[in-house]
Design a protein around this motif. Structure first.
Motif, PDB file in Angstrom:
ATOM      1  N   LEU A 206       8.125 -12.858  17.003  1.00  0.00           N
ATOM      2  CA  LEU A 206       9.458 -11.926  16.858  1.00  0.00           C
ATOM      3  C   LEU A 206      10.459 -12.381  16.106  1.00  0.00           C
ATOM      4  N   ARG A 207      10.712 -13.823  16.075  1.00  0.00           N
ATOM      5  CA  ARG A 207      11.813 -14.284  14.986  1.00  0.00           C
ATOM      6  C   ARG A 207      11.329 -13.984  13.766  1.00  0.00           C
ATOM      7  N   VAL A 208      10.076 -14.162  13.430  1.00  0.00           N
ATOM      8  CA  VAL A 208       9.516 -13.729  11.962  1.00  0.00           C
ATOM      9  C   VAL A 208       9.824 -12.277  11.794  1.00  0.00           C
ATOM     10  N   ARG A 209       9.340 -11.595  12.781  1.00  0.00           N
ATOM     11  CA  ARG A 209       9.487  -9.953  12.605  1.00  0.00           C
ATOM     12  C   ARG A 209      10.814  -9.558  12.367  1.00  0.00           C
ATOM     13  N   PHE A 210      11.789 -10.239  12.853  1.00  0.00           N
ATOM     14  CA  PHE A 210      13.380  -9.971  13.083  1.00  0.00           C
ATOM     15  C   PHE A 210      13.777 -10.245  11.582  1.00  0.00           C
ATOM     16  N   GLY A 211      13.320 -11.518  11.041  1.00  0.00           N
ATOM     17  CA  GLY A 211      13.708 -11.871   9.612  1.00  0.00           C
ATOM     18  C   GLY A 211      13.058 -10.593   8.665  1.00  0.00           C
ATOM     19  N   LEU A 212      11.916 -10.293   8.793  1.00  0.00           N
ATOM     20  CA  LEU A 212      11.284  -9.353   7.675  1.00  0.00           C
ATOM     21  C   LEU A 212      11.895  -7.813   8.076  1.00  0.00           C
ATOM     22  N   ILE A 213      12.376  -7.547   9.160  1.00  0.00           N
ATOM     23  CA  ILE A 213      13.253  -6.203   9.254  1.00  0.00           C
ATOM     24  C   ILE A 213      14.490  -6.385   8.455  1.00  0.00           C
ATOM     25  N   GLN A 214      15.182  -7.531   8.561  1.00  0.00           N
ATOM     26  CA  GLN A 214      16.522  -7.812   7.753  1.00  0.00           C
ATOM     27  C   GLN A 214      16.197  -7.758   6.474  1.00  0.00           C
ATOM     28  N   LYS A 215      14.835  -8.380   5.904  1.00  0.00           N
ATOM     29  CA  LYS A 215      15.032  -8.549   4.391  1.00  0.00           C
ATOM     30  C   LYS A 215      14.321  -6.931   3.816  1.00  0.00           C
ATOM     31  N   ALA A 216      13.823  -6.347   4.617  1.00  0.00           N
ATOM     32  CA  ALA A 216      13.487  -4.969   4.477  1.00  0.00           C
ATOM     33  C   ALA A 216      14.617  -3.911   4.029  1.00  0.00           C
ATOM     34  N   ARG A 217      15.780  -4.525   4.808  1.00  0.00           N
ATOM     35  CA  ARG A 217      16.970  -3.575   4.633  1.00  0.00           C
ATOM     36  C   ARG A 217      17.340  -3.481   3.260  1.00  0.00           C
ATOM     37  N   GLU A 218      17.033  -4.341   2.553  1.00  0.00           N
ATOM     38  CA  GLU A 218      17.514  -4.232   0.923  1.00  0.00           C
ATOM     39  C   GLU A 218      16.560  -3.307   0.397  1.00  0.00           C
ATOM     40  N   ALA A 219      15.581  -2.820   0.740  1.00  0.00           N
ATOM     41  CA  ALA A 219      14.654  -2.030  -0.013  1.00  0.00           C
ATOM     42  C   ALA A 219      15.496  -0.748  -0.182  1.00  0.00           C
ATOM     43  N   ASP A 220      14.986  -0.142  -1.466  1.00  0.00           N
ATOM     44  CA  ASP A 220      15.575   1.420  -1.807  1.00  0.00           C
ATOM     45  C   ASP A 220      14.457   2.338  -1.671  1.00  0.00           C
ATOM     46  N   SER A 221      13.206   2.027  -1.178  1.00  0.00           N
ATOM     47  CA  SER A 221      12.238   3.015  -1.054  1.00  0.00           C
ATOM     48  C   SER A 221      11.202   2.353  -0.226  1.00  0.00           C
ATOM     49  N   TYR A 222      10.399   3.137   0.292  1.00  0.00           N
ATOM     50  CA  TYR A 222       9.329   2.939   1.547  1.00  0.00           C
ATOM     51  C   TYR A 222       7.909   3.671   1.181  1.00  0.00           C
ATOM     52  N   GLY A 223       6.884   2.591   1.188  1.00  0.00           N
ATOM     53  CA  GLY A 223       5.525   3.250   0.875  1.00  0.00           C
ATOM     54  C   GLY A 223       5.029   3.148   2.423  1.00  0.00           C
ATOM     55  N   ILE A 224       4.735   4.239   2.911  1.00  0.00           N
ATOM     56  CA  ILE A 224       4.321   4.372   4.315  1.00  0.00           C
ATOM     57  C   ILE A 224       2.752   4.679   4.299  1.00  0.00           C
ATOM     58  N   ILE A 225       1.922   3.500   4.515  1.00  0.00           N
ATOM     59  CA  ILE A 225       0.560   3.300   4.514  1.00  0.00           C
ATOM     60  C   ILE A 225      -0.096   4.122   5.461  1.00  0.00           C
ATOM     61  N   VAL A 226      -0.990   5.137   4.800  1.00  0.00           N
ATOM     62  CA  VAL A 226      -1.971   5.967   5.777  1.00  0.00           C
ATOM     63  C   VAL A 226      -2.950   5.460   5.536  1.00  0.00           C
ATOM     64  N   SER A 227      -4.064   5.056   6.405  1.00  0.00           N
ATOM     65  CA  SER A 227      -5.389   4.519   6.161  1.00  0.00           C
ATOM     66  C   SER A 227      -6.439   5.752   6.155  1.00  0.00           C
ATOM     67  N   SER A 228      -7.380   5.486   5.156  1.00  0.00           N
ATOM     68  CA  SER A 228      -8.584   6.472   5.203  1.00  0.00           C
ATOM     69  C   SER A 228      -9.579   6.052   5.981  1.00  0.00           C
ATOM     70  N   LYS A 229      -9.420   5.235   6.866  1.00  0.00           N
ATOM     71  CA  LYS A 229     -10.747   4.664   7.520  1.00  0.00           C
ATOM     72  C   LYS A 229     -10.567   5.514   8.782  1.00  0.00           C
ATOM     73  N   THR A 230     -12.155   5.817   9.231  1.00  0.00           N
ATOM     74  CA  THR A 230     -12.256   6.623  10.234  1.00  0.00           C
ATOM     75  C   THR A 230     -11.459   6.882  11.699  1.00  0.00           C
ATOM     76  N   GLY A 231     -11.167   5.355  11.964  1.00  0.00           N
ATOM     77  CA  GLY A 231     -10.442   5.380  13.233  1.00  0.00           C
ATOM     78  C   GLY A 231      -8.940   4.554  12.990  1.00  0.00           C
TER      79      GLY A 231
END
Lengths: 313, 313
Positions: A206-231
């Motif tokens: 949870l600490r690592v993920r909180f840090g990542l979210i804080q770092k991600a706040r600097e981003a000015d665009s986001y790639g929303i990954i959608v899988s082409s795998k069946t499931g």
């Protein structure tokens, strides 16, 4: 080990002549031998060579060149047609559970495992009963057709036990940490192969993920990954996440690799493909890769206090 | 550079609202910017994130989530529907050809190039004419819709010139060596970006390939690679190759990577996917990867004297 005569009977019953075979990386070297065995029985065989991480990752290209796809090592996660599944049981020593019993505080415990140890679960339940502990094993759910089965993307069988203490029979800490986050229960990770017992710590994650979210706040665009795998294709979820930001774009990917994320150049990604990617592979990626729930936190539509582990249910 | 207004006109004419965009690795970083431009014009945009090596490698998963796929950097190699192509012209200095002229022995020369320099070809032809050399430029062929265009898998535009001396305008030695093997002509590789001229040597490649065939004779089984990519799938060829040996099995692959070949464990592979893989990437692979013609030599149905460079025609 797969019983070739049994497989032959299943294929004969389905009137199959051309057979595609697929296995995850750890079992892939079996495929040339299995191809040879099936060839001797008169089948035309096509081997799926692409990486495979689960029954969410069926090789439809190989299937479509054959009458059927034989998928080894996993149970079905969806209703894809013309696929049969052969699990790969891995034995172990369930007496590891005996050492958990003195550490339990109650008189009952949830019991879950992964598909390769499913055949050990009834013995494990008996062992608990013999020691005066009531084992709670949940019934099947849509992605986990076996009783007590968990996946890296579904801890439903743990949640459904409703237990305060859960015993996970299996290897590694990914599933136990996921179970802990999904249930809030105390979790014992019992490895029937090494005999090790661990109580996983989800706080560090949870600490690592909180840090990542804080770092991600600097981003000015986001790639929303959608899988082409069946499931793994969660298009509707991706659409909903895109609606949270003007700077979010859907990115269709088969294999989510560091190279591909680097080449695309987004400063942050949100992963709607296999949940393990964001958790297990973050260190390999060149940019923060958030889970859907983490992106909701970033966008202010969810509190960190309501953090949920990413699952495909 | 792509003209967004032009693309907008093409998309409007086709009544498209949801657009998937795809580019090869070298141009991939353009995609977030292009997505943004199209988004401002009112389109819903899906970015194809998978590796892309040519128009043989269309992302149908991305296309199927959109009205159309815009494929950047290549010309069509097949009739796949709902795809439009945007080439990416790369300028250069064609005066490099002037230095070739004193080295020509005849009064005519074949002239070929790759798609990014196609717009330089008529100027190059004029330059040759001005110097008293008749340029021969072949018409389109099925995989190369532009006059004088070659691909890594099709040297048809070189062969059709019938010339004894051929000028290749472009970068690298892969195409020139292929042209030399496909035509037997003397070839001049003229790079309009660096200004370098080389006469490629195909003998070294033939020696390496002969050595590989000899090494492959030790193998007791063969994985016949069949591509699942749109314009690389040569199933009939793979079937014919399988019929040459009892120990040959079809292996369906998307990305042909060293890891996947290692995991499968065959001691030798035969590649019916992109011809460049066997030639360019052999050093990365854990086992010999033969071309279809080389496997015919190994099986005794072709002489090494009749070696042919692998092409998809």
């Amino acid at each position: 080990m797969i019983s070739v005569p049994d497989l032959h009977r299943r294929l004969t019953a389905l009137n199959c002549r051309t057979v595609a075979i697929q296995a995850p990386e750890g079992l892939k070297r079996l495929l040339p031998r299995l191809a040879d065995d099936l060839h001797r029985l008169g089948y035309e065989v096509i081997i799926s060579g692409d990486p495979c991480y689960g029954a969410c990752d069926l090789d439809l290209d190989a299937r479509d060149q054959a009458d059927i796809l034989v998928h080894i090592g996993h149970t079905p996660v969806d209703g894809t047609e013309r696929v049969i599944y052969e699990t790969w049981p891995v034995d172990g020593d369930i007496s590891v559970i005996k050492e958990v019993i003195p550490r339990l505080t109650g008189k009952e415990a949830g019991l879950v495992t992964t598909v390769q140890h499913i055949h050990l679960l009834s013995q494990a339940a008996s062992l608990l009963l013999d020691e005066g502990i009531k084992p709670i094993i949940a019934g099947p759910s849509p992605r986990t057709p076996c009783r007590g089965q968990v996946l890296g993307c579904s801890f439903e069988a743990a949640r459904r036990t409703g237990a305060q203490e859960i015993i996970f029979l299996g290897t590694g800490l990914f599933h136990p940490i996921g179970i802990k986050l999904a249930t809030g229960a105390r979790v014992f990770a019992c490895d029937p192969v090494t005999g090790n017992i661990e109580e996983p710590d989800s706080d560090r994650l949870l600490r690592v993920r909180f840090g990542l979210i804080q770092k991600a706040r600097e981003a000015d665009s986001y790639g929303i990954i959608v899988s082409s795998k069946t499931g793994q294709c969660r298009s509707q979820l991706a659409d909903r996440l895109c609606s949270l930001s003007d700077k979010a774009y859907k990115v269709v990917l088969g294999e989510v690799t560091p190279d591909q994320l680097l080449n695309l150049g987004f400063p942050c990604y949100v992963n709607t493909a296999c949940p393990r990617l964001a958790y297990d592979d973050q260190v390999r990626f060149p940019a923060p890769v958030l889970t859907p729930g983490e992106f909701e936190i970033l966008c202010g539509v969810r509190d960190f206090d309501h953090y949920e582990v990413d699952e495909i249910i």
